[in-house]
Write a protein that holds these residues in place. Structure first.
Motif, short mmCIF file in Angstrom:
data_model
loop_
_atom_site.label_atom_id
_atom_site.label_comp_id
_atom_site.label_asym_id
_atom_site.label_seq_id
_atom_site.Cartn_x
_atom_site.Cartn_y
_atom_site.Cartn_z
N LYS A 125 -41.28 21.84 7.75
CA LYS A 125 -42.45 22.71 7.97
C LYS A 125 -42.70 22.98 9.45
O LYS A 125 -43.64 23.68 9.80
N TYR A 126 -41.86 22.38 10.32
CA TYR A 126 -41.98 22.60 11.75
C TYR A 126 -40.80 23.42 12.27
O TYR A 126 -39.74 23.47 11.63
N VAL A 127 -41.01 24.03 13.42
CA VAL A 127 -39.91 24.66 14.13
C VAL A 127 -39.22 23.55 14.92
O VAL A 127 -39.85 22.88 15.73
N VAL A 128 -37.93 23.35 14.67
CA VAL A 128 -37.20 22.22 15.27
C VAL A 128 -36.26 22.74 16.35
O VAL A 128 -35.45 23.65 16.11
N HIS A 129 -36.36 22.16 17.53
CA HIS A 129 -35.46 22.46 18.65
C HIS A 129 -34.74 21.16 19.01
O HIS A 129 -35.39 20.18 19.39
N HIS A 130 -33.43 21.16 18.92
CA HIS A 130 -32.64 19.98 19.24
C HIS A 130 -31.88 20.22 20.54
O HIS A 130 -31.16 21.23 20.68
N LEU A 131 -32.05 19.30 21.50
CA LEU A 131 -31.48 19.47 22.83
C LEU A 131 -30.49 18.34 23.13
O LEU A 131 -30.75 17.18 22.80
N THR A 132 -29.40 18.71 23.78
CA THR A 132 -28.39 17.74 24.21
C THR A 132 -28.04 18.01 25.68
O THR A 132 -28.31 19.10 26.19
N PRO A 133 -27.44 17.04 26.39
CA PRO A 133 -27.13 17.25 27.81
C PRO A 133 -26.20 18.43 28.04
O PRO A 133 -25.24 18.63 27.28
N SER A 134 -26.47 19.21 29.07
CA SER A 134 -25.65 20.39 29.37
C SER A 134 -24.26 20.00 29.85
O SER A 134 -23.31 20.77 29.72
N ASN A 135 -24.13 18.80 30.42
CA ASN A 135 -22.84 18.34 30.94
C ASN A 135 -22.28 17.19 30.10
O ASN A 135 -21.67 16.26 30.63
N ASN A 136 -22.52 17.24 28.80
CA ASN A 136 -21.95 16.30 27.83
C ASN A 136 -22.56 14.90 27.88
O ASN A 136 -22.70 14.25 26.84
N SER A 137 -22.91 14.38 29.05
CA SER A 137 -23.45 13.03 29.13
C SER A 137 -24.47 12.94 30.26
O SER A 137 -24.29 13.56 31.31
N LEU A 138 -25.51 12.17 30.03
CA LEU A 138 -26.57 12.01 31.04
C LEU A 138 -26.99 10.54 31.05
O LEU A 138 -27.72 10.07 30.17
N ILE A 139 -26.50 9.80 32.03
CA ILE A 139 -26.76 8.36 32.13
C ILE A 139 -27.86 8.10 33.14
O ILE A 139 -27.86 8.65 34.25
N LEU A 140 -28.80 7.21 32.77
CA LEU A 140 -29.96 6.90 33.59
C LEU A 140 -30.07 5.40 33.79
O LEU A 140 -29.58 4.61 32.97
N ASP A 141 -30.71 5.01 34.88
CA ASP A 141 -31.00 3.60 35.16
C ASP A 141 -32.14 3.16 34.25
O ASP A 141 -33.22 3.76 34.23
N ARG A 142 -31.90 2.09 33.51
CA ARG A 142 -32.89 1.60 32.56
C ARG A 142 -34.19 1.19 33.23
O ARG A 142 -35.27 1.28 32.64
N SER A 143 -34.14 0.74 34.48
CA SER A 143 -35.32 0.24 35.18
C SER A 143 -36.01 1.29 36.05
O SER A 143 -37.00 0.97 36.71
N ARG A 144 -35.49 2.51 36.03
CA ARG A 144 -36.08 3.56 36.87
C ARG A 144 -36.87 4.55 36.03
O ARG A 144 -36.56 4.84 34.87
N GLU A 145 -37.89 5.12 36.68
CA GLU A 145 -38.70 6.16 36.04
C GLU A 145 -37.90 7.44 35.89
O GLU A 145 -36.99 7.72 36.66
N PHE A 146 -38.21 8.22 34.86
CA PHE A 146 -37.69 9.59 34.81
C PHE A 146 -38.66 10.47 34.05
O PHE A 146 -39.43 10.00 33.22
N ARG A 147 -38.60 11.73 34.38
CA ARG A 147 -39.50 12.72 33.78
C ARG A 147 -38.71 13.71 32.95
O ARG A 147 -37.63 14.16 33.35
N MET A 148 -39.25 14.07 31.78
CA MET A 148 -38.71 15.14 30.96
C MET A 148 -39.74 16.27 30.91
O MET A 148 -40.88 16.04 30.53
N LYS A 149 -39.33 17.45 31.32
CA LYS A 149 -40.21 18.61 31.27
C LYS A 149 -39.64 19.60 30.26
O LYS A 149 -38.48 20.01 30.37
#
Length: 587
Positions: free
Chosen positions: A463-487
């Protein structure tokens, strides 16, 4: 012409302080008797609708002599003034408007506040950002969470506005009449106001008269010497920028029912007494709507975070306001992090010097479909014939790596309160805050939903409009202890953003017990709309956002996503140079 009416409109639902004696009307409040939060002290055109700097100086000098110090949270690119214009009594801890800071910044600011306030019982700390709400509230709540006990609301009459004081006088006189009715109409009374005020106090109120004729007279004198002159104030022990001071390590006692931080008063390093915590408070939920003490909300079990939020909101916001003072969800989340950090309950993967990493595998947005009059608007804004299913995407960003490393070097990780400080904060001459303070490190674009993802969607997802997003460069690795923002965006329209530090929301990585490669675990975090910062306009359609993170084995060679250059951000279409065009109440 008075601009007080304009200033009142600009400050919105925040409390204001009217001081007839100094003829000022300020966007300012005493949260406690020793901590003040205020809006930006402005000059020029901005002074017509914000606090005028000269009014702020007149107010704090008349009330507190030289026993005040300012914590300025504004980056130079946003608002700037010379510390000398505020008598050099300013420390800078800059981070952007409408966002949480790098987490290591908060212990450093709290450490300096602690040193200042413990140096003299009459000192006050003044915190400001632009509107004196979100960022100021985040630092205030962090400081309050470092204390062994939550201080009460203001007890001294000086901490209340003229209107509030009149009500307090009436209530006090009513109580006096109820306890001494025999003499209330025949005897004039004189009493010194303010609980806890004794001989030698610099300030108090004397009440003369009786009944409706009672009059309050404010008495302001230096301790034990009514003839003190300006030279006495000049001899006040005020820290200079070059002065260093030692703030002693934190002494804590842990239990499953109590969680407090006590600053040591001894001159030698304090020991840390820690009992085994059988019920770890992490991982915590993304949101804080659940009941304290339940699964995902164990960090709130002791009630301190909620008490601190309540104190801040009750003082900073008008009584008619229904929201929390720290109203930005990501900033509230940061306060929960700092509570765990100050109580030695942070996840080991956050405090460990050994890097642990996660892979951002996907983001799934569930949006309410447009209806009625919204359809043609959706067609104009995001295309796709009014279905609201324009192409979605998200940028992923984190703070400048050098800035975070600088904060860590200064002692912002671990316990974060004990150590040496230099007055003036971490802003310096603007090395990190004359330009945007965080950069993109990746982009998420529309992708196909596979069976594994489909199984994690709610049963009513159709019943919702679903948008599924994946990394543009196949993989996106982040530091587990660091902050990050998703916009989040649909086409060119932003839907909102959110910040997180994975360590606090994921189970700890399993210990490696054999030569076999560790099993990759994937975790799904749920962000309801209530946990998205500024879901304005089309962002109101957000129902829920699902974020999937996969643990990365220690021996995996793929590099952590690096920060993009200006040119790379422009090429990827994730340039945030123009800033976040939102207006919070009181901005």
């Amino acid at each position: 012409m008075s601009f007080d009416y304009v200033r009142k409109i600009v400050s919105g639902k925040k409390a204001r302080f009217i001081d007839p004696e100094n003829a000022v009307n300020l966007d300012l409040v005493y949260v406690t008797d020793r901590i003040i939060i205020m809006g930006y002290p402005a000059v020029g055109v901005a002074g017509l609708y914000r606090n005028r700097r000269r009014d702020v100086l007149k107010f704090i000098n008349s009330r507190h002599g030289e026993k005040w110090w300012i914590w300025n949270l504004c980056p130079l690119y946003e608002n700037a003034y010379s510390p000398e214009s505020m008598h050099g009594r300013v420390s800078r801890y800059p981070f952007p408007d409408h966002h949480p800071p790098p987490l290591p910044l908060l212990p450093l600011a709290v450490r300096e506040m602690t040193a200042w306030l413990e140096g003299d019982a009459e000192r006050v700390a003044i915190i400001h950002c632009k509107a004196g709400k979100g960022r100021s509230g985040t630092l205030l709540c962090s400081y309050l969470l470092s204390l062994p006990e939550l201080p009460p609301p203001p007890q001294l009459d000086r901490s209340y506005t003229h209107k509030e004081l009149k009500k307090r006088l009436e209530e006090r006189e009513s109580g006096r009449n109820n306890t001494d009715t025999a003499t209330s109409t025949s005897t004039s009374t004189t009493s010194l106001a303010g609980e806890g005020e004794g001989e030698g106090e610099r300030e108090g109120w004397v009440y003369v008269g009786s009944g409706k004729d009672i009059t309050g007279v404010q008495m302001t004198e230096p301790d034990g010497n009514a003839n003190a002159n300006a030279q006495d104030l000049e001899r006040t022990n005020t820290p200079a920028k070059s002065e260093k001071i030692e703030v002693h390590p934190v002494k804590r006692t842990k239990s499953t029912s109590s969680s407090t931080t006590t600053l040591s008063n001894t001159s030698s390093a304090s020991s840390v007494d820690i009992q085994v915590q059988t019920d770890p408070p992490y991982p915590i939920d993304i949101g804080d709507e659940g009941q304290p003490g339940t699964e995902g909300q164990i960090d709130r079990k002791d009630g301190r975070v909620d008490e601190v939020f309540k104190l801040h909101s009750s003082r900073r916001m008008k009584p008619t306001s229904s929201g929390r003072g720290v109203s930005i969800p990501s900033q509230r989340r940061w306060c929960r992090y700092i509570h765990l950090l100050f109580n030695n309950q942070a996840p080991p993967s956050y405090t460990s010097p050994k890097t642990s990493r996660v892979r951002l595998t996907s983001i799934t947005l569930l949006l309410h479909p447009p209806t009625g009059w919204q359809k043609p608007l959706a067609s104009l804004v995001v295309g796709s014939g009014g279905t609201g299913q324009g192409r979605a995407w998200a940028s992923v960003a984190r703070y400048d790596d050098e800035y975070v490393e600088e904060l860590k070097t200064r002692g912002g990780t671990g316990e974060g309160v004990g150590g040496q400080i230099s007055w003036g904060g971490v802003g310096g001459e603007g090395r990190f805050d004359t330009h945007k303070m965080f950069r993109s490190c990746g982009k998420m674009v529309s992708g196909d939903i596979d069976e594994s993802v489909l199984k994690t969607l709610p049963s009513d997802h159709e019943k919702y409009v679903v948008h599924h997003l994946t990394p543009s460069n196949n993989s996106l690795i982040l530091d587990r202890s660091r902050e990050f923002r998703m916009k989040f965006h649909i086409a060119s329209v932003p839907l909102g953003w959110t910040w997180m530090i994975p360590s606090f929301h994921l189970p700890e990585p399993p210990a490696k017990t054999s030569a076999e490669p560790p099993q990759k675990r994937t975790h799904t975090l749920h962000f309801p709309k209530s946990q998205v910062d500024f879901p304005l306009g089309p962002g109101q359609a957000i129902h829920e956002i699902l974020v999937r993170l996969e643990e990365v084995p220690e021996d995996e060679k793929e590099e952590t996503a690096r920060l993009m250059s200006d040119e790379e951000e422009r090429r990827e279409g994730v340039d945030d140079t123009r800033g976040e065009k939102v207006v919070e109440d009181g901005e």
